[in-house]
Scaffold this motif. Structure first.
Motif, PDB file in Angstrom:
ATOM      1  N   ALA A  33      38.760  31.984  40.932  1.00  0.00           N
ATOM      2  CA  ALA A  33      40.076  31.453  40.598  1.00  0.00           C
ATOM      3  C   ALA A  33      40.586  32.106  39.336  1.00  0.00           C
ATOM      4  O   ALA A  33      39.825  32.402  38.421  1.00  0.00           O
ATOM      5  CB  ALA A  33      39.989  29.945  40.393  1.00  0.00           C
ATOM      6  N   SER A  34      41.879  32.390  39.306  1.00  0.00           N
ATOM      7  CA  SER A  34      42.512  32.745  38.051  1.00  0.00           C
ATOM      8  C   SER A  34      43.386  31.555  37.697  1.00  0.00           C
ATOM      9  O   SER A  34      43.594  30.675  38.526  1.00  0.00           O
ATOM     10  CB  SER A  34      43.358  34.008  38.199  1.00  0.00           C
ATOM     11  OG  SER A  34      44.557  33.694  38.836  1.00  0.00           O
ATOM     12  N   SER A  35      43.905  31.541  36.466  1.00  0.00           N
ATOM     13  CA  SER A  35      44.656  30.348  36.088  1.00  0.00           C
ATOM     14  C   SER A  35      45.972  30.260  36.852  1.00  0.00           C
ATOM     15  O   SER A  35      46.619  29.236  36.831  1.00  0.00           O
ATOM     16  CB  SER A  35      44.882  30.315  34.581  1.00  0.00           C
ATOM     17  OG  SER A  35      45.416  31.524  34.162  1.00  0.00           O
ATOM     18  N   GLU A  36      46.360  31.335  37.529  1.00  0.00           N
ATOM     19  CA  GLU A  36      47.613  31.271  38.274  1.00  0.00           C
ATOM     20  C   GLU A  36      47.411  30.949  39.746  1.00  0.00           C
ATOM     21  O   GLU A  36      48.324  30.481  40.415  1.00  0.00           O
ATOM     22  CB  GLU A  36      48.382  32.588  38.132  1.00  0.00           C
ATOM     23  CG  GLU A  36      49.048  32.689  36.776  1.00  0.00           C
ATOM     24  CD  GLU A  36      49.433  34.096  36.406  1.00  0.00           C
ATOM     25  OE1 GLU A  36      49.738  34.885  37.309  1.00  0.00           O
ATOM     26  OE2 GLU A  36      49.417  34.411  35.208  1.00  0.00           O
ATOM     27  N   ALA A  37      46.221  31.217  40.268  1.00  0.00           N
ATOM     28  CA  ALA A  37      46.026  30.958  41.686  1.00  0.00           C
ATOM     29  C   ALA A  37      44.549  30.900  42.029  1.00  0.00           C
ATOM     30  O   ALA A  37      43.699  31.377  41.285  1.00  0.00           O
ATOM     31  CB  ALA A  37      46.685  32.064  42.510  1.00  0.00           C
ATOM     32  N   ARG A  38      44.248  30.278  43.163  1.00  0.00           N
ATOM     33  CA  ARG A  38      42.881  30.313  43.667  1.00  0.00           C
ATOM     34  C   ARG A  38      42.792  31.531  44.584  1.00  0.00           C
ATOM     35  O   ARG A  38      43.620  31.736  45.457  1.00  0.00           O
ATOM     36  CB  ARG A  38      42.584  29.028  44.442  1.00  0.00           C
ATOM     37  CG  ARG A  38      41.357  29.144  45.328  1.00  0.00           C
ATOM     38  CD  ARG A  38      41.076  27.839  46.024  1.00  0.00           C
ATOM     39  NE  ARG A  38      40.329  26.966  45.131  1.00  0.00           N
ATOM     40  CZ  ARG A  38      40.170  25.668  45.358  1.00  0.00           C
ATOM     41  NH1 ARG A  38      40.720  25.112  46.400  1.00  0.00           N
ATOM     42  NH2 ARG A  38      39.460  24.941  44.532  1.00  0.00           N
ATOM     43  N   ASN A  93      30.820  30.504  40.130  1.00  0.00           N
ATOM     44  CA  ASN A  93      32.221  30.378  39.747  1.00  0.00           C
ATOM     45  C   ASN A  93      32.654  31.651  39.062  1.00  0.00           C
ATOM     46  O   ASN A  93      31.981  32.100  38.138  1.00  0.00           O
ATOM     47  CB  ASN A  93      32.391  29.246  38.735  1.00  0.00           C
ATOM     48  CG  ASN A  93      32.597  27.931  39.419  1.00  0.00           C
ATOM     49  OD1 ASN A  93      33.190  27.892  40.494  1.00  0.00           O
ATOM     50  ND2 ASN A  93      32.120  26.867  38.813  1.00  0.00           N
ATOM     51  N   LEU A 113      35.737  32.911  36.821  1.00  0.00           N
ATOM     52  CA  LEU A 113      36.979  32.573  36.148  1.00  0.00           C
ATOM     53  C   LEU A 113      37.657  33.895  35.832  1.00  0.00           C
ATOM     54  O   LEU A 113      37.352  34.542  34.837  1.00  0.00           O
ATOM     55  CB  LEU A 113      36.681  31.796  34.873  1.00  0.00           C
ATOM     56  CG  LEU A 113      35.873  30.500  35.087  1.00  0.00           C
ATOM     57  CD1 LEU A 113      35.327  29.991  33.778  1.00  0.00           C
ATOM     58  CD2 LEU A 113      36.716  29.453  35.760  1.00  0.00           C
ATOM     59  N   GLN A 131      47.987  25.136  42.182  1.00  0.00           N
ATOM     60  CA  GLN A 131      47.275  26.422  42.242  1.00  0.00           C
ATOM     61  C   GLN A 131      46.370  26.632  41.038  1.00  0.00           C
ATOM     62  O   GLN A 131      45.312  27.230  41.151  1.00  0.00           O
ATOM     63  CB  GLN A 131      48.290  27.569  42.285  1.00  0.00           C
ATOM     64  CG  GLN A 131      49.116  27.603  43.530  1.00  0.00           C
ATOM     65  CD  GLN A 131      48.584  28.599  44.514  1.00  0.00           C
ATOM     66  OE1 GLN A 131      48.467  29.776  44.194  1.00  0.00           O
ATOM     67  NE2 GLN A 131      48.236  28.140  45.686  1.00  0.00           N
ATOM     68  N   GLY A 132      46.816  26.154  39.870  1.00  0.00           N
ATOM     69  CA  GLY A 132      46.058  26.406  38.655  1.00  0.00           C
ATOM     70  C   GLY A 132      44.918  25.419  38.439  1.00  0.00           C
ATOM     71  O   GLY A 132      44.100  25.615  37.563  1.00  0.00           O
ATOM     72  N   PRO A 149      42.049  24.531  40.110  1.00  0.00           N
ATOM     73  CA  PRO A 149      40.621  24.868  40.200  1.00  0.00           C
ATOM     74  C   PRO A 149      40.118  25.606  38.963  1.00  0.00           C
ATOM     75  O   PRO A 149      39.036  25.290  38.466  1.00  0.00           O
ATOM     76  CB  PRO A 149      40.520  25.769  41.434  1.00  0.00           C
ATOM     77  CG  PRO A 149      41.832  25.822  42.060  1.00  0.00           C
ATOM     78  CD  PRO A 149      42.798  25.031  41.260  1.00  0.00           C
ATOM     79  N   TYR A 150      40.919  26.546  38.458  1.00  0.00           N
ATOM     80  CA  TYR A 150      40.516  27.304  37.272  1.00  0.00           C
ATOM     81  C   TYR A 150      40.327  26.363  36.091  1.00  0.00           C
ATOM     82  O   TYR A 150      39.311  26.408  35.403  1.00  0.00           O
ATOM     83  CB  TYR A 150      41.582  28.341  36.942  1.00  0.00           C
ATOM     84  CG  TYR A 150      41.256  29.251  35.782  1.00  0.00           C
ATOM     85  CD1 TYR A 150      40.568  30.431  35.999  1.00  0.00           C
ATOM     86  CD2 TYR A 150      41.660  28.949  34.494  1.00  0.00           C
ATOM     87  CE1 TYR A 150      40.286  31.279  34.950  1.00  0.00           C
ATOM     88  CE2 TYR A 150      41.380  29.781  33.440  1.00  0.00           C
ATOM     89  CZ  TYR A 150      40.693  30.961  33.669  1.00  0.00           C
ATOM     90  OH  TYR A 150      40.423  31.793  32.636  1.00  0.00           O
ATOM     91  N   ASN A 184      37.164  24.254  36.509  1.00  0.00           N
ATOM     92  CA  ASN A 184      35.946  25.032  36.338  1.00  0.00           C
ATOM     93  C   ASN A 184      35.703  25.371  34.878  1.00  0.00           C
ATOM     94  O   ASN A 184      34.592  25.224  34.372  1.00  0.00           O
ATOM     95  CB  ASN A 184      36.016  26.321  37.152  1.00  0.00           C
ATOM     96  CG  ASN A 184      35.850  26.051  38.626  1.00  0.00           C
ATOM     97  OD1 ASN A 184      35.449  24.958  39.006  1.00  0.00           O
ATOM     98  ND2 ASN A 184      36.167  27.025  39.458  1.00  0.00           N
ATOM     99  N   VAL A 229      50.409  33.693  32.534  1.00  0.00           N
ATOM    100  CA  VAL A 229      49.530  33.409  31.393  1.00  0.00           C
ATOM    101  C   VAL A 229      49.904  34.304  30.218  1.00  0.00           C
ATOM    102  O   VAL A 229      49.887  33.885  29.067  1.00  0.00           O
ATOM    103  CB  VAL A 229      48.054  33.627  31.778  1.00  0.00           C
ATOM    104  CG1 VAL A 229      47.157  33.280  30.610  1.00  0.00           C
ATOM    105  CG2 VAL A 229      47.693  32.758  32.956  1.00  0.00           C
ATOM    106  N   TYR A 287      48.666  26.959  29.341  1.00  0.00           N
ATOM    107  CA  TYR A 287      49.356  27.460  30.531  1.00  0.00           C
ATOM    108  C   TYR A 287      49.577  26.335  31.542  1.00  0.00           C
ATOM    109  O   TYR A 287      50.671  26.180  32.093  1.00  0.00           O
ATOM    110  CB  TYR A 287      48.539  28.591  31.165  1.00  0.00           C
ATOM    111  CG  TYR A 287      49.100  29.037  32.485  1.00  0.00           C
ATOM    112  CD1 TYR A 287      50.249  29.812  32.534  1.00  0.00           C
ATOM    113  CD2 TYR A 287      48.511  28.649  33.670  1.00  0.00           C
ATOM    114  CE1 TYR A 287      50.783  30.196  33.741  1.00  0.00           C
ATOM    115  CE2 TYR A 287      49.039  29.030  34.887  1.00  0.00           C
ATOM    116  CZ  TYR A 287      50.173  29.803  34.914  1.00  0.00           C
ATOM    117  OH  TYR A 287      50.702  30.168  36.106  1.00  0.00           O
TER     118      TYR A 287
END
Lengths: 141, 286
Positions: A10-15, A78, A80, B41-42, B44-45, B48, B146, B228
């Motif tokens: 996952a990135s903070s913008e999308a899975r 995971n 990231l 969308q954000g 899961p990140y 985690n 971001v 973010y």
């Protein structure tokens, strides 16, 4: 049936990916590393590069990750990712061009261009090209 | 007929305004749906990275990052997430009120405040109000990246590390549901250890490279991701608040039109009645 572990990218913008995988290869700061089910708990930083994984169905998938962190817990991996995009979508020409531009910038350093930024761009472009080459090999082109 | 020309013009202009507000309502509704999905969308990140950070914080008591050390508070920092545009009801004002309240309670304890604003409305407000704005980001747009927040966050993190500020708060709107947005003030730094029972067991990661380097980078990412997420959530709040504000504006315009129509009809009827009685009176006189 082969052993599997759960993997989340996952990135903070999308899975980007979520599912069970048989194995995974990522580019850590110390070099490429392979993770198999049953791996000890691990935390490491990733540098820009491809993440290769084999899904439960035995299908190989490749994602490009421009840095981030990888965490292994028993049965879970995971990633990231800083920014992750589908490697299939990437434009090789663009990567080459970015690399060339970065190289040129490294050569004329007095052209008011930040050296460190150019070096990062160069590393990223090289990593993207590596991802594409791996994809090519996989597709047998 | 000369009667009620002004009233007719007024009704026409209100109808035009109503058209605009109802269009804005529909636009906001569709943007809200997009913003909400970006929020999902954000997730899961964020989940985690929070797990990883609280795990390291619990597993590695011998290494304490600067971000985890409590210091006496001489100055506090705020990252205020507001919207870029107006016409979204009391969303921003409620948020600023929360900031001002917290700032005042710190002021009473002798701590001044530095502010970093994200969103044009925040910068405008605090420039007028007289806060010390050290960083400002504007025009993030409907699909924030971001990269947009990294700079602003870095300014605040640096001033925390240089001991210019001793505490950092994140102020943003929480999306409760479409009707309700709640302004929240959360403490970012120093990080508060989680008391999640599940994470208190005794195993540790293999670190590659050393835990210190890893943790430093990871915590920066963690804070960036929190900010973010807040920006994305605030965006959803903005659209929801605008939708509600525009809906009530449209309804109000409808009410005013109804009232004006009634006044207009009465005036017209009165004029007709008067003319009739004049004619009748004239006929009777002959």
């Amino acid at each position: 049936m082969a052993m599997t572990m759960h993997c989340d990218i996952a990135s903070s913008e999308a899975r980007i990916f979520s599912g069970r995988v048989e194995s995974l290869v990522a580019t850590g700061v110390m070099g490429d590393m392979g993770i198999l089910p049953g791996h000890a708990a691990l935390l490491t930083a990733l540098v820009p590069g491809p993440v290769r994984l084999v899904t439960q169905a035995g299908e190989e998938q490749i994602y490009y990750v421009s840095g981030g962190y990888l965490e292994v817990q028993p049965g879970i991996v995971n990633i990231l990712a800083d920014t992750a995009i589908r490697a299939d979508d990437m434009d090789e020409v663009q990567a080459e061009q970015a690399k060339r531009e970065a190289e040129e910038a490294v050569l004329n350093r007095d052209a008011a261009f930040e050296y460190s930024r150019a070096a990062t761009q160069l590393a990223e472009a090289a990593a993207q090209i590596r991802t594409i080459q791996q994809l090519r090999k996989k597709l047998g082109k | 007929m000369a009667v009620g020309k002004e009233i007719r013009n007024q009704i026409k202009s209100i109808k035009n305004t109503q058209k605009i507000t109802s269009a804005m309502e529909m636009v906001a509704a569709s943007k809200m749906r997009k913003a909400q999905s970006a929020m999902q969308q954000g997730k899961p990140y964020a989940t985690n990275i929070r797990n990883v950070v609280s795990h390291i914080a619990n597993a590695n008591p011998e290494y304490k990052n600067e971000y985890m050390v409590e210091r006496p508070v001489k100055r506090v920092g705020f990252i205020v997430i507001a919207t870029d545009r107006g016409l979204c009801g009391g969303l921003n004002i409620n948020l600023f009120k929360a900031v001002v309240r917290t700032m005042k309670s710190w002021h009473d304890q002798g701590a001044a405040a530095d502010i970093c604003t994200i969103g044009a409305k925040g910068a405008t407000f605090f420039n007028n109000y007289g806060g010390n704005v050290v960083a400002a980001v504007r025009n993030i747009g409907e699909r924030p990246a971001v990269a947009d927040v990294i700079g602003a966050v870095k300014v605040m993190l640096d001033s925390y590390l240089n001991e210019k500020i001793d505490r950092l708060y994140l102020v943003s709107n929480e999306f409760v549901n479409t009707m309700t947005q709640k302004p929240t003030v959360d403490q970012l730094l120093p990080l508060q250890p989680s008391d999640d029972k599940e994470l208190q067991h005794h195993w540790d990661y293999i670190y590659e490279p050393a835990p210190k380097e890893l943790l430093d980078g990871l915590l920066t990412r963690y804070i960036e991701s929190l900010v973010y997420q807040a920006v994305v959530e605030n965006n959803a709040c903005e659209q929801a608040a605008r939708m509600i504000a525009m809906k009530s504006a449209t309804d109000n315009a409808g009410d005013i039109i109804k009232e004006l129509q009634l006044v207009y009809n009465k005036a017209r009827q009165a004029a007709i009645t008067q003319e009739l009685s004049e004619i009748v009176a004239g006929a009777a006189a002959v």
